[in-house]
Design a protein around this motif. Structure first.
Motif, PDB file in Angstrom:
ATOM      1  N   UNK A   1     -37.137   9.300  21.885  1.00  0.00           N
ATOM      2  CA  UNK A   1     -37.449   8.470  20.721  1.00  0.00           C
ATOM      3  C   UNK A   1     -38.812   7.799  20.890  1.00  0.00           C
ATOM      4  N   UNK A   2     -39.114   7.380  22.122  1.00  0.00           N
ATOM      5  CA  UNK A   2     -40.413   6.764  22.388  1.00  0.00           C
ATOM      6  C   UNK A   2     -41.539   7.779  22.168  1.00  0.00           C
ATOM      7  N   UNK A   3     -41.367   8.973  22.694  1.00  0.00           N
ATOM      8  CA  UNK A   3     -42.401  10.004  22.527  1.00  0.00           C
ATOM      9  C   UNK A   3     -42.545  10.431  21.064  1.00  0.00           C
ATOM     10  N   UNK A   4     -41.449  10.379  20.321  1.00  0.00           N
ATOM     11  CA  UNK A   4     -41.500  10.736  18.899  1.00  0.00           C
ATOM     12  C   UNK A   4     -42.382   9.764  18.110  1.00  0.00           C
ATOM     13  N   UNK A   5     -42.511   8.551  18.602  1.00  0.00           N
ATOM     14  CA  UNK A   5     -43.371   7.578  17.941  1.00  0.00           C
ATOM     15  C   UNK A   5     -44.818   8.067  17.899  1.00  0.00           C
ATOM     16  N   UNK A   6     -45.172   8.913  18.853  1.00  0.00           N
ATOM     17  CA  UNK A   6     -46.543   9.431  18.911  1.00  0.00           C
ATOM     18  C   UNK A   6     -46.729  10.677  18.049  1.00  0.00           C
TER      19      UNK A   6
ATOM     20  N   UNK B   1     -12.902  14.051   8.848  1.00  0.00           N
ATOM     21  CA  UNK B   1     -13.790  12.933   9.157  1.00  0.00           C
ATOM     22  C   UNK B   1     -15.218  13.434   9.275  1.00  0.00           C
ATOM     23  N   UNK B   2     -16.145  12.519   9.160  1.00  0.00           N
ATOM     24  CA  UNK B   2     -17.552  12.866   9.280  1.00  0.00           C
ATOM     25  C   UNK B   2     -17.895  13.185  10.732  1.00  0.00           C
ATOM     26  N   UNK B   3     -18.743  14.163  10.913  1.00  0.00           N
ATOM     27  CA  UNK B   3     -19.192  14.505  12.263  1.00  0.00           C
ATOM     28  C   UNK B   3     -20.224  13.472  12.710  1.00  0.00           C
ATOM     29  N   UNK B   4     -20.090  13.022  13.937  1.00  0.00           N
ATOM     30  CA  UNK B   4     -21.036  12.047  14.476  1.00  0.00           C
ATOM     31  C   UNK B   4     -22.290  12.772  14.951  1.00  0.00           C
ATOM     32  N   UNK B   5     -23.427  12.194  14.662  1.00  0.00           N
ATOM     33  CA  UNK B   5     -24.689  12.778  15.101  1.00  0.00           C
ATOM     34  C   UNK B   5     -24.903  12.555  16.591  1.00  0.00           C
ATOM     35  N   UNK B   6     -25.700  13.397  17.189  1.00  0.00           N
ATOM     36  CA  UNK B   6     -25.984  13.238  18.614  1.00  0.00           C
ATOM     37  C   UNK B   6     -27.020  12.140  18.796  1.00  0.00           C
ATOM     38  N   UNK B   7     -26.780  11.316  19.800  1.00  0.00           N
ATOM     39  CA  UNK B   7     -27.701  10.223  20.087  1.00  0.00           C
ATOM     40  C   UNK B   7     -28.943  10.771  20.792  1.00  0.00           C
ATOM     41  N   UNK B   8     -30.094  10.270  20.386  1.00  0.00           N
ATOM     42  CA  UNK B   8     -31.360  10.686  20.977  1.00  0.00           C
ATOM     43  C   UNK B   8     -31.671   9.778  22.164  1.00  0.00           C
ATOM     44  N   UNK B   9     -32.184  10.351  23.240  1.00  0.00           N
ATOM     45  CA  UNK B   9     -32.517   9.532  24.409  1.00  0.00           C
ATOM     46  C   UNK B   9     -33.675   8.591  24.056  1.00  0.00           C
ATOM     47  N   UNK B  10     -33.743   7.485  24.777  1.00  0.00           N
ATOM     48  CA  UNK B  10     -34.786   6.487  24.492  1.00  0.00           C
ATOM     49  C   UNK B  10     -36.172   7.046  24.754  1.00  0.00           C
ATOM     50  N   UNK B  11     -36.318   7.865  25.800  1.00  0.00           N
ATOM     51  CA  UNK B  11     -37.628   8.438  26.100  1.00  0.00           C
ATOM     52  C   UNK B  11     -38.074   9.389  25.006  1.00  0.00           C
TER      53      UNK B  11
ATOM     54  N   UNK C   1     -52.399  -1.122  22.167  1.00  0.00           N
ATOM     55  CA  UNK C   1     -51.953  -1.195  20.768  1.00  0.00           C
ATOM     56  C   UNK C   1     -51.006  -0.053  20.432  1.00  0.00           C
ATOM     57  N   UNK C   2     -51.295   1.148  20.926  1.00  0.00           N
ATOM     58  CA  UNK C   2     -50.387   2.274  20.647  1.00  0.00           C
ATOM     59  C   UNK C   2     -49.046   2.057  21.332  1.00  0.00           C
ATOM     60  N   UNK C   3     -49.066   1.534  22.561  1.00  0.00           N
ATOM     61  CA  UNK C   3     -47.806   1.246  23.250  1.00  0.00           C
ATOM     62  C   UNK C   3     -47.002   0.174  22.514  1.00  0.00           C
ATOM     63  N   UNK C   4     -47.677  -0.874  22.085  1.00  0.00           N
ATOM     64  CA  UNK C   4     -47.018  -1.942  21.337  1.00  0.00           C
ATOM     65  C   UNK C   4     -46.407  -1.401  20.048  1.00  0.00           C
ATOM     66  N   UNK C   5     -47.172  -0.568  19.351  1.00  0.00           N
ATOM     67  CA  UNK C   5     -46.696   0.016  18.103  1.00  0.00           C
ATOM     68  C   UNK C   5     -45.468   0.891  18.351  1.00  0.00           C
ATOM     69  N   UNK C   6     -45.470   1.679  19.426  1.00  0.00           N
ATOM     70  CA  UNK C   6     -44.334   2.537  19.741  1.00  0.00           C
ATOM     71  C   UNK C   6     -43.096   1.714  20.078  1.00  0.00           C
ATOM     72  N   UNK C   7     -43.276   0.645  20.850  1.00  0.00           N
ATOM     73  CA  UNK C   7     -42.146  -0.214  21.206  1.00  0.00           C
ATOM     74  C   UNK C   7     -41.584  -0.897  19.958  1.00  0.00           C
ATOM     75  N   UNK C   8     -42.450  -1.363  19.085  1.00  0.00           N
ATOM     76  CA  UNK C   8     -41.985  -1.993  17.846  1.00  0.00           C
ATOM     77  C   UNK C   8     -41.237  -0.982  16.968  1.00  0.00           C
ATOM     78  N   UNK C   9     -41.729   0.250  16.912  1.00  0.00           N
ATOM     79  CA  UNK C   9     -41.036   1.296  16.153  1.00  0.00           C
ATOM     80  C   UNK C   9     -39.653   1.563  16.702  1.00  0.00           C
ATOM     81  N   UNK C  10     -39.523   1.607  18.037  1.00  0.00           N
ATOM     82  CA  UNK C  10     -38.210   1.793  18.656  1.00  0.00           C
ATOM     83  C   UNK C  10     -37.272   0.639  18.325  1.00  0.00           C
ATOM     84  N   UNK C  11     -37.812  -0.559  18.359  1.00  0.00           N
ATOM     85  CA  UNK C  11     -36.999  -1.729  18.063  1.00  0.00           C
ATOM     86  C   UNK C  11     -36.490  -1.686  16.617  1.00  0.00           C
ATOM     87  N   UNK C  12     -37.348  -1.329  15.687  1.00  0.00           N
ATOM     88  CA  UNK C  12     -36.942  -1.242  14.283  1.00  0.00           C
ATOM     89  C   UNK C  12     -35.902  -0.153  14.078  1.00  0.00           C
TER      90      UNK C  12
END
Length: 142
Positions: free
Chosen positions: A70-75, A58-68, A106-117
């Motif tokens: 992922x949020x910081x990665x938006x930057x 079977x395929x190996x499952x990837x590790x889930x990234x924490x929300x924080x 605007x940067x916060x909004x953009x990061x939140x929208x990126x997380x949502x997508x």
């Protein structure tokens, strides 16, 4: 790839990297290289031994990234960093509170929208994986 595999692909020439290109072999060649009788298949004991040695098929499952994280990665996006720097620059040295806060929001909004997508894309991939049903027919013990 098993170490005992020898031979060349159907094209008659070995791959450029020296490794065997499995997708170019015929079924009989693959069975022979794996030590499997095409008429009898693997024994149940050998199939269990290979599953224990190589793990489940079977395929190996990837590790889930924490929300924080992922949020910081938006930057990591250069445009986000430019807007954030402009917002901070507007606040401190230029003392333009409205412009600075607007740019930071605007940067916060953009990061939140990126997380949502990303969340929607992850959910879509998970749904597609559930829809794909892979079936294989195998021979065991003749």
């Amino acid at each position: 790839m098993p170490s005992g595999v020898t031979g060349t692909p159907r094209s008659g020439r070995p791959p450029a990297d020296g490794k065997l290109a499995w997708h170019t072999l015929g079924a009989d060649q693959v069975l022979h290289s794996e030590g499997v009788d095409g008429q009898r298949g693997l024994s149940s004991a050998e199939a269990a031994a290979r599953a224990e040695r190589f793990g489940p098929n079977e395929f190996a499952a990837g590790q889930a990234e924490s929300r924080w994280r992922a949020f910081l990665r938006q930057y990591a996006d250069p445009m986000q960093l430019v807007l954030l720097a402009a917002g901070i620059g507007s606040l401190y040295p230029l003392k333009q509170l409205g412009t600075g806060l607007l740019l930071i929001l605007l940067t916060l909004f953009n990061a939140v929208m990126g997380l949502q997508q990303e969340g929607k894309a992850t959910a879509a991939v998970a749904a597609l994986q559930k829809m794909v049903i892979i079936k294989a027919r195998v021979r065991r013990d003749g």
